[in-house]
Design an enzyme around this catalytic site. Structure first.
Site, short mmCIF file in Angstrom:
data_model
loop_
_atom_site.label_atom_id
_atom_site.label_comp_id
_atom_site.label_asym_id
_atom_site.label_seq_id
_atom_site.Cartn_x
_atom_site.Cartn_y
_atom_site.Cartn_z
N LYS A 55 0.85 -1.21 0.00
CA LYS A 55 0.00 0.00 0.00
C LYS A 55 0.88 1.26 0.00
O LYS A 55 2.09 1.17 0.28
CB LYS A 55 -0.93 -0.01 1.21
CG LYS A 55 -0.21 0.02 2.55
CD LYS A 55 -1.18 -0.20 3.71
CE LYS A 55 -0.44 -0.27 5.03
NZ LYS A 55 -1.33 -0.68 6.14
N ARG A 150 -10.92 0.31 14.31
CA ARG A 150 -11.00 1.07 13.06
C ARG A 150 -12.02 0.35 12.17
O ARG A 150 -13.13 0.81 12.00
CB ARG A 150 -9.63 1.15 12.38
CG ARG A 150 -8.57 1.90 13.21
CD ARG A 150 -7.33 2.22 12.41
NE ARG A 150 -6.84 1.08 11.64
CZ ARG A 150 -5.65 1.00 11.07
NH1 ARG A 150 -4.81 2.02 11.17
NH2 ARG A 150 -5.29 -0.06 10.40
N TYR A 272 16.81 29.57 8.93
CA TYR A 272 15.70 30.46 9.31
C TYR A 272 15.50 30.46 10.82
O TYR A 272 15.56 29.40 11.46
CB TYR A 272 14.42 29.99 8.63
CG TYR A 272 14.41 30.18 7.13
CD1 TYR A 272 14.59 31.45 6.58
CD2 TYR A 272 14.21 29.10 6.28
CE1 TYR A 272 14.58 31.63 5.20
CE2 TYR A 272 14.19 29.26 4.91
CZ TYR A 272 14.37 30.54 4.37
OH TYR A 272 14.35 30.70 3.03
N MET A 320 12.92 24.39 3.02
CA MET A 320 12.22 23.69 1.94
C MET A 320 13.16 22.84 1.10
O MET A 320 12.85 21.71 0.74
CB MET A 320 11.47 24.68 1.05
CG MET A 320 10.62 24.01 0.00
SD MET A 320 9.83 25.16 -1.14
CE MET A 320 8.51 25.80 -0.13
C1 LIG Z 1 -0.56 -1.82 6.70
C2 LIG Z 1 -1.15 -3.09 7.14
C3 LIG Z 1 -0.34 -4.19 7.43
C4 LIG Z 1 1.17 -4.11 7.46
O1 LIG Z 1 1.56 -3.58 8.71
P1 LIG Z 1 3.11 -3.38 9.06
O2 LIG Z 1 3.08 -2.89 10.45
O3 LIG Z 1 3.63 -2.36 8.12
O4 LIG Z 1 3.75 -4.70 8.87
C5 LIG Z 1 -0.95 -5.37 7.74
N1 LIG Z 1 -2.30 -5.48 7.78
C6 LIG Z 1 -3.11 -4.43 7.53
C7 LIG Z 1 -4.58 -4.60 7.60
C8 LIG Z 1 -2.57 -3.20 7.21
O5 LIG Z 1 -3.37 -2.16 6.96
#
Ligand SMILES: *Cc1c(COP(=O)(O)O)cnc(C)c1O
Length: 378
Positions: A55, A150, A272, A320
């Site tokens: 992802k 969640r 800065y 930046m």
């Molecule tokens: C992102 C995610 C993972 C991977 O988690 P890591 O901590 O990066 O290994 C696994 N399962 C779900 C549902 C996720 O959203």
């Protein structure tokens, strides 16, 4: 004439491209490190399949690139459907799981057409499954909420959701899954696993629970399929166990060069807001990398960085396009000296700790203007 114009514009494009690469910042992805980390996770969970989590553009590494490095992975997981469909075109048989499922009925049709696997986590998705019965059956992953709060069905609602999925006739296969809130803590999965077990008791279906932290810390959670994210990229999921101690290798190295050097007299400041002032005469280097490249602006003076292979620290505010570094430990450094912001020799986790964040956020945050390169390409 048209051919000539085309030749000129092709050459101009090539020139523009090579000039864009002349600012020295680079993100170099090691395909060998990705493979090393994947197989390390496989050996750590030897009885499980391990899906590579890709992802957020493979945590900033490039989804196509990461998938190419991991040709032999047991499967992939992502959550942006366009990336998943593009993956399917290059990887015709690998399981490809969508971690948030679909948001609109039209996406469910695309999931069927591309033979993607999908999480089902809520009532609305169940209703879309029941309403749209046409199309090929799908590999569905039914998600249980075990305390992260969640996504997912409450443990008491799981059996009813499973029954509805089965009755819909939409499932080619069903996997039971959950995601841990505290897998990075020693006892962090116990209560969640108890809730999961109570939800799925008596159901004989494949199970998937473990993320990176659980792969390395909680073998009892490995089950049938693990979902490997951050550790694949060589960063640690733990606050107290460095990536190196786990045997991981950094997959991304963010590097640049010094493009300026300044000599500060005592009392002279840099950057800065003049937040850092030299206590004694001091050489500082200016690195071509700033927050518009994805380096965290909130990294304070003292954030570790490598110059010419030697460890030193940032001084003053990140701007930046530039960062200043203390050249005291590297007197030989000069304009053109190589700098590693993070990656090989400078764990991203150390920079993240200094900046009050996690490696995940830094890796995902590389800005579009940073050119990518690959190391160890086959
Ligand atoms: C992102 C995610 C993972 C991977 O988690 P890591 O901590 O990066 O290994 C696994 N399962 C779900 C549902 C996720 O959203």
């Amino acid at each position: 004439m048209a051919i000539l114009r085309e030749a000129v514009s092709v050459r101009a494009a090539a020139l523009r491209e090579s000039l864009a690469m002349s600012r020295p910042i680079r993100a170099t992805v090691s395909l060998a490190a990705l493979r090393h980390n994947y197989w390390l996770a496989k050996r750590t969970a030897p009885r499980s399949k391990v899906y590579a989590v890709l992802k957020a553009n493979a945590y900033g590494h490039g989804i196509e690139r990461a998938a190419r490095a991991l040709e032999r992975a047991d499967g992939f997981a992502t959550l942006e459907i366009d990336g998943a469909i593009a993956l399917r075109e290059r990887h015709p048989v690998a399981p490809i799981l969508l971690l948030e499922g679909w948001f609109e009925p039209a996406e469910l049709a695309a999931i069927r057409a591309a033979d993607l696997a999908s999480v089902v986590h809520c009532e609305e998705q169940l209703r879309m499954l029941e309403a749209e019965r046409r199309g090929a059956p799908v590999d569905l992953w039914l998600k249980v909420n075990t305390g992260l709060n969640r996504l997912g069905f409450a443990p008491v609602a799981l059996k009813d959701a499973l029954e509805r999925v089965r009755r819909s006739g939409a499932a080619k296969s069903i996997t039971l899954m959950t995601h841990f809130a505290r897998a990075d803590e020693p006892e962090g999965t116990r209560e969640a696993m108890r809730r999961f077990e109570s939800a799925v008791e008596g159901i004989d279906l494949p199970r998937s629970l473990a993320n990176s932290a659980a792969i390395f810390a909680h073998p009892e959670s490995h089950a049938d399929i693990c979902r490997l994210g951050i550790a694949l990229y060589g960063a640690t999921p733990f606050a107290d166990r460095p990536a190196k101690a786990l045997g991981l290798r950094a997959a991304m190295t963010l590097s640049s060069k010094l493009i300026g050097v300044q000599a500060l007299a005592p009392g002279e400041a840099v950057g800065y807001g003049s937040t850092f002032a030299a206590a004694q005469p001091m050489r500082i280097g200016i690195v071509a990398c700033g927050y518009a490249d994805g380096y965290p602006r909130h990294a304070p003076s003292g954030t570790p960085i490598l110059v010419d292979g030697a460890r030193t620290r940032t001084v003053g505010r990140v701007s930046m396009d530039m960062i200043a570094v203390d050249l005291t430990p590297v007197p030989s450094a000069d304009v053109g000296s190589p700098v590693v912001l993070w990656g090989e020799g400078m764990p991203v986790d150390e920079v993240a700790i200094a900046a009050g964040t996690v490696g995940y956020e830094l890796l995902c945050g590389i800005a579009p203007r940073v050119p990518f390169a690959e190391a160890d390409a086959p």
